[in-house]
Design a protein around this motif. Structure first.
Motif, PDB file in Angstrom:
ATOM      1  N   GLY A  69      58.225  -8.499  79.927  1.00  0.00           N
ATOM      2  CA  GLY A  69      59.099  -8.611  81.087  1.00  0.00           C
ATOM      3  C   GLY A  69      58.980  -9.924  81.821  1.00  0.00           C
ATOM      4  O   GLY A  69      59.590 -10.114  82.868  1.00  0.00           O
ATOM      5  N   VAL A 106      72.458 -13.526  81.588  1.00  0.00           N
ATOM      6  CA  VAL A 106      71.263 -12.847  82.100  1.00  0.00           C
ATOM      7  C   VAL A 106      71.644 -11.884  83.224  1.00  0.00           C
ATOM      8  O   VAL A 106      71.162 -10.744  83.271  1.00  0.00           O
ATOM      9  N   MET A 147      73.184  -8.851  81.657  1.00  0.00           N
ATOM     10  CA  MET A 147      72.173  -8.094  80.942  1.00  0.00           C
ATOM     11  C   MET A 147      71.340  -7.238  81.896  1.00  0.00           C
ATOM     12  O   MET A 147      70.875  -6.155  81.538  1.00  0.00           O
ATOM     13  N   HIS A 148      71.200  -7.712  83.122  1.00  0.00           N
ATOM     14  CA  HIS A 148      70.425  -6.989  84.122  1.00  0.00           C
ATOM     15  C   HIS A 148      71.299  -6.100  85.007  1.00  0.00           C
ATOM     16  O   HIS A 148      70.869  -5.661  86.066  1.00  0.00           O
ATOM     17  N   GLY A 149      72.549  -5.883  84.576  1.00  0.00           N
ATOM     18  CA  GLY A 149      73.407  -4.932  85.269  1.00  0.00           C
ATOM     19  C   GLY A 149      74.374  -5.520  86.271  1.00  0.00           C
ATOM     20  O   GLY A 149      75.005  -4.781  87.025  1.00  0.00           O
ATOM     21  N   ASP A 186      63.368 -13.799  80.889  1.00  0.00           N
ATOM     22  CA  ASP A 186      64.733 -13.291  80.777  1.00  0.00           C
ATOM     23  C   ASP A 186      65.339 -13.693  79.440  1.00  0.00           C
ATOM     24  O   ASP A 186      66.191 -13.003  78.896  1.00  0.00           O
ATOM     25  N   VAL A 244      69.711  -8.932  72.295  1.00  0.00           N
ATOM     26  CA  VAL A 244      68.950  -8.469  73.449  1.00  0.00           C
ATOM     27  C   VAL A 244      67.920  -7.427  73.024  1.00  0.00           C
ATOM     28  O   VAL A 244      68.221  -6.525  72.237  1.00  0.00           O
ATOM     29  N   ASN A 270      64.988  -5.194  75.275  1.00  0.00           N
ATOM     30  CA  ASN A 270      64.340  -4.905  76.565  1.00  0.00           C
ATOM     31  C   ASN A 270      64.809  -5.834  77.685  1.00  0.00           C
ATOM     32  O   ASN A 270      64.004  -6.381  78.426  1.00  0.00           O
ATOM     33  N   ARG A 271      66.102  -6.034  77.781  1.00  0.00           N
ATOM     34  CA  ARG A 271      66.685  -6.911  78.807  1.00  0.00           C
ATOM     35  C   ARG A 271      66.193  -8.342  78.721  1.00  0.00           C
ATOM     36  O   ARG A 271      66.125  -9.057  79.728  1.00  0.00           O
ATOM     37  N   THR A 272      65.824  -8.748  77.524  1.00  0.00           N
ATOM     38  CA  THR A 272      65.466 -10.138  77.256  1.00  0.00           C
ATOM     39  C   THR A 272      66.421 -10.646  76.195  1.00  0.00           C
ATOM     40  O   THR A 272      66.527 -10.059  75.119  1.00  0.00           O
ATOM     41  N   SER A 276      59.126 -10.082  74.790  1.00  0.00           N
ATOM     42  CA  SER A 276      60.213  -9.280  75.375  1.00  0.00           C
ATOM     43  C   SER A 276      59.673  -8.001  76.015  1.00  0.00           C
ATOM     44  O   SER A 276      60.253  -7.503  76.981  1.00  0.00           O
TER      45      SER A 276
END
Length: 163
Positions: free
Chosen positions: A62, A151, A154-156, A65, A120, A122-124, A59
Motif C-alpha cells: 500500500g 490513480v 483507481m481509488h474511487g 499508487d 491494477v 490492490n489499487r496499485t 502492491s
C-alpha cells in the motif's frame, strides 16, 4: 493528489551490478519533475518469480499508487516482464499500453515490438516500460498527463463530466 511511485528495473546485468542503470533513474527524474513522489526503487533479474514477488510485495504494502517497471518487454527469450505482470494483476488497463506504443510508433517502428502491459493490483497501477532510456522517456511522455487521473479513478474518484 501526490502520486506515490515505485520504480523497478528488470535486468540480469544490472542485478549483477554490471553497467549503469539508466532507465530507473530516468523514470525517477521524470515522475519527480511531474510532481510525483518516488517511494521505492529496486533492481531484479529477468526471472519471472523475482519480478512477480517484487510486484506483489510492493502492491500489497500500500506504499505506492503506481509501480513503473523498465526492462524485459521485448521479444527475447529472457523478456518475461509482461507475463510476470499479467500473473499478478487483478485487471488490465490496456489503453495505457496502447497509448505508449502508439506514441512510440510516431518516433520509430520498433515501438511495435514492445509488449508492455499495464494493470491494477490492490489499487496499485503497474506500468511496464521497455529498457531503452529513449523508450522510457517516450512512454512516460505519453502517459504522465493521465497518470494522476488514473490513480484518482483507481481509488474511487469520479470521472470528469463530459459536455
Amino acid at each position: 493528489m501526490s502520486v506515490r511511485v515505485a520504480v523497478l528495473t528488470i535486468s540480469d546485468r544490472r542485478a549483477r551490478g554490471e553497467g549503469e542503470d539508466e532507465g530507473g533513474p530516468l523514470i525517477e527524474r521524470m515522475v519527480t519533475d511531474a510532481g510525483c513522489e518516488v517511494v521505492q526503487q529496486g533492481i531484479v533479474a529477468d526471472e519471472r518469480d523475482h519480478i512477480e514477488a517484487r510486484l506483489r510485495g510492493w502492491s500489497n504494502s500500500g506504499d505506492a499508487d503506481v509501480i513503473i517497471t523498465t526492462g524485459g518487454t521485448g521479444l527475447g527469450p529472457r523478456d518475461v516482464t509482461p507475463e510476470a505482470t499479467k500473473a499478478v494483476i487483478d485487471y488490465e488497463a490496456p489503453g495505457l499500453a496502447e497509448l505508449m506504443r502508439a506514441h512510440g510508433m510516431t518516433k520509430t517502428p520498433f515501438a511495435a515490438l514492445s509488449r508492455q502491459v499495464c494493470g491494477v493490483r490492490n489499487r496499485t497501477l503497474i506500468i511496464n516500460l521497455p529498457g531503452s532510456p529513449k523508450a522510457v522517456a517516450e512512454g512516460l511522455d505519453a502517459i504522465l498527463p493521465v497518470l494522476g487521473h488514473a490513480v484518482e479513478m483507481m481509488h474511487g474518484g469520479s470521472p470528469p463530466v463530459s459536455i
